[in-house]
Design an enzyme around this catalytic site. Structure first.
Site, PDB file in Angstrom:
ATOM      1  N   LYS A  12       0.801  -1.389  -0.101  1.00  0.00           N
ATOM      2  CA  LYS A  12       0.072  -0.143  -0.067  1.00  0.00           C
ATOM      3  C   LYS A  12       0.891   1.268  -0.091  1.00  0.00           C
ATOM      4  O   LYS A  12       2.358   1.209   0.349  1.00  0.00           O
ATOM      5  CB  LYS A  12      -0.873  -0.168   1.139  1.00  0.00           C
ATOM      6  CG  LYS A  12      -1.824  -1.305   1.257  1.00  0.00           C
ATOM      7  CD  LYS A  12      -2.779  -1.285   2.522  1.00  0.00           C
ATOM      8  CE  LYS A  12      -3.838  -2.225   2.521  1.00  0.00           C
ATOM      9  NZ  LYS A  12      -4.627  -2.046   3.754  1.00  0.00           N
ATOM     10  N   TYR A  52     -12.374  -3.199  -2.555  1.00  0.00           N
ATOM     11  CA  TYR A  52     -13.153  -3.137  -1.267  1.00  0.00           C
ATOM     12  C   TYR A  52     -14.487  -3.229  -1.137  1.00  0.00           C
ATOM     13  O   TYR A  52     -15.154  -2.704  -0.380  1.00  0.00           O
ATOM     14  CB  TYR A  52     -12.374  -1.897  -0.650  1.00  0.00           C
ATOM     15  CG  TYR A  52     -11.021  -1.931   0.069  1.00  0.00           C
ATOM     16  CD1 TYR A  52     -10.687  -3.361   0.933  1.00  0.00           C
ATOM     17  CD2 TYR A  52     -10.032  -1.427  -0.107  1.00  0.00           C
ATOM     18  CE1 TYR A  52      -9.622  -3.714   1.325  1.00  0.00           C
ATOM     19  CE2 TYR A  52      -8.547  -1.462   0.483  1.00  0.00           C
ATOM     20  CZ  TYR A  52      -8.389  -2.727   1.072  1.00  0.00           C
ATOM     21  OH  TYR A  52      -7.349  -2.853   1.788  1.00  0.00           O
ATOM     22  N   ASN A 125      -1.765   0.243   7.135  1.00  0.00           N
ATOM     23  CA  ASN A 125      -1.205  -0.992   7.668  1.00  0.00           C
ATOM     24  C   ASN A 125      -0.247  -1.862   6.428  1.00  0.00           C
ATOM     25  O   ASN A 125      -0.124  -2.876   6.664  1.00  0.00           O
ATOM     26  CB  ASN A 125      -2.400  -2.042   8.335  1.00  0.00           C
ATOM     27  CG  ASN A 125      -3.475  -2.167   7.433  1.00  0.00           C
ATOM     28  OD1 ASN A 125      -3.300  -2.007   6.024  1.00  0.00           O
ATOM     29  ND2 ASN A 125      -4.573  -2.830   7.616  1.00  0.00           N
ATOM     30  N   HIS A 128      -1.870  -5.580   2.038  1.00  0.00           N
ATOM     31  CA  HIS A 128      -3.135  -6.193   1.802  1.00  0.00           C
ATOM     32  C   HIS A 128      -2.895  -7.693   1.680  1.00  0.00           C
ATOM     33  O   HIS A 128      -1.841  -7.990   0.667  1.00  0.00           O
ATOM     34  CB  HIS A 128      -4.011  -5.696   0.774  1.00  0.00           C
ATOM     35  CG  HIS A 128      -5.198  -6.724   0.380  1.00  0.00           C
ATOM     36  ND1 HIS A 128      -6.318  -6.772   1.053  1.00  0.00           N
ATOM     37  CD2 HIS A 128      -5.227  -7.566  -0.684  1.00  0.00           C
ATOM     38  CE1 HIS A 128      -7.224  -7.730   0.410  1.00  0.00           C
ATOM     39  NE2 HIS A 128      -6.431  -8.377  -0.257  1.00  0.00           N
ATOM     40  N   GLU A 139     -10.043 -11.412  -6.236  1.00  0.00           N
ATOM     41  CA  GLU A 139      -9.271 -10.363  -6.122  1.00  0.00           C
ATOM     42  C   GLU A 139      -7.847 -10.605  -7.320  1.00  0.00           C
ATOM     43  O   GLU A 139      -7.536  -9.374  -8.056  1.00  0.00           O
ATOM     44  CB  GLU A 139      -8.441 -10.178  -4.697  1.00  0.00           C
ATOM     45  CG  GLU A 139      -9.252  -9.782  -3.724  1.00  0.00           C
ATOM     46  CD  GLU A 139      -8.825  -9.838  -2.341  1.00  0.00           C
ATOM     47  OE1 GLU A 139      -7.624 -10.414  -2.133  1.00  0.00           O
ATOM     48  OE2 GLU A 139      -9.429  -9.653  -1.423  1.00  0.00           O
TER      49      GLU A 139
HETATM   50  N1  UDP Z   1      -9.738  -0.217   7.865  1.00  0.00           N
HETATM   51  C1  UDP Z   1      -9.333   0.824   8.462  1.00  0.00           C
HETATM   52  N2  UDP Z   1     -10.165   0.778   9.492  1.00  0.00           N
HETATM   53  C2  UDP Z   1     -10.997  -0.122  10.022  1.00  0.00           C
HETATM   54  C3  UDP Z   1     -11.128  -1.391   9.338  1.00  0.00           C
HETATM   55  C4  UDP Z   1     -10.372  -1.359   8.218  1.00  0.00           C
HETATM   56  O1  UDP Z   1      -9.049   1.878   8.215  1.00  0.00           O
HETATM   57  O2  UDP Z   1     -11.795  -0.161  11.137  1.00  0.00           O
HETATM   58  C5  UDP Z   1      -8.774  -0.384   6.521  1.00  0.00           C
HETATM   59  C6  UDP Z   1      -7.473  -1.238   6.507  1.00  0.00           C
HETATM   60  O3  UDP Z   1      -6.375  -0.487   5.967  1.00  0.00           O
HETATM   61  C7  UDP Z   1      -7.741  -2.509   6.410  1.00  0.00           C
HETATM   62  C8  UDP Z   1      -8.585  -2.272   5.232  1.00  0.00           C
HETATM   63  O4  UDP Z   1      -9.481  -1.254   5.315  1.00  0.00           O
HETATM   64  O5  UDP Z   1      -6.665  -3.047   5.935  1.00  0.00           O
HETATM   65  C9  UDP Z   1      -9.562  -3.498   4.711  1.00  0.00           C
HETATM   66  O6  UDP Z   1     -10.189  -3.981   6.015  1.00  0.00           O
HETATM   67  P1  UDP Z   1     -10.445  -5.535   6.202  1.00  0.00           P
HETATM   68  O7  UDP Z   1     -11.292  -5.615   7.593  1.00  0.00           O
HETATM   69  O8  UDP Z   1     -10.803  -6.299   5.024  1.00  0.00           O
HETATM   70  O9  UDP Z   1      -9.013  -5.797   7.086  1.00  0.00           O
HETATM   71  P2  UDP Z   1      -7.682  -6.767   6.203  1.00  0.00           P
HETATM   72  O10 UDP Z   1      -8.164  -7.863   5.612  1.00  0.00           O
HETATM   73  O11 UDP Z   1      -6.803  -5.867   5.279  1.00  0.00           O
HETATM   74  O12 UDP Z   1      -6.841  -7.237   7.374  1.00  0.00           O
HETATM   75 MG    MG Z   2      -9.835  -8.127   4.290  1.00  0.00          MG
END
Ligand code: UDP
Ligand code: MG
Length: 152
Positions: A12, A52, A125, A128, A139
């Protein structure tokens, strides 16, 4: 145990800005998976929203789209680095190495625990990685043309 899974990994904008894509790839390399696809992508808002789609209706969606488009980081051209990794248990192995979504809760030795942070409400973070085989195939089809991925 699952065999020969594929998973999509994205580096990212925060990680690109911090110049830690090499460190991230080094950690993923050590998992012993095969890298079967790799490219630099100029992310469109359309692709960001398709990627997303499962976050539709979440209050943080718009900020996550902005984050992925590079609006909070000094990265030109909406750059994202995209990879496909393949191997036994690839999805769980990569998820374990990247750590929990929330970088403050991720184990310190994981990628997100080491390099992630909050900017306002957005979890920057770094990476992905697909969460399930179904998500992974969806994806990979969004980010790669079939001929851009090896070993299929
Ligand atoms: N995200 C965020 N706040 C939240 C949840 C998600 O900013 O409360 C962002 C974060 O960058 C995350 C992405 O949205 O990686 C996708 O969310 P997901 O729940 O799918 O988490 P992941 O699979 O990336 O761990
Ligand atoms: Mg996810």
């Amino acid at each position: 145990m699952r065999y020969m899974e594929r998973t999509l990994v994205l580096i990212k904008p925060d990680a690109i800005e911090k110049r830690i894509s090499g460190l991230i790839l080094d950690r993923l390399d050590h998992l012993g998976l095969q890298m079967t696809g790799a490219k630099v992508v100029s992310l469109t808002e359309e692709l960001a929203r398709a990627h997303y789609k499962n976050l539709e209706g979440k209050p943080f969606l718009e900020e996550v789209i902005q984050y992925m488009m590079g609006e909070f980081n000094n990265v030109p051209n909406h750059k994202i680095y995209a990879f496909v990794f393949q191997g036994e248990n690839a999805i769980a192995k990569v998820r374990q190495e990247i750590g929990s979504t929330n970088p403050e809760k991720a184990a310190p030795w994981t990628i997100r625990g080491s390099f992630g942070r909050f900017i306002g409400d957005v979890m920057q973070n770094c990476v992905h990685a697909s969460g399930s085989p179904e998500d992974a195939e969806k994806e990979i089809a969004l980010w790669f043309k079939p001929e851009e991925v090896l070993d299929r």
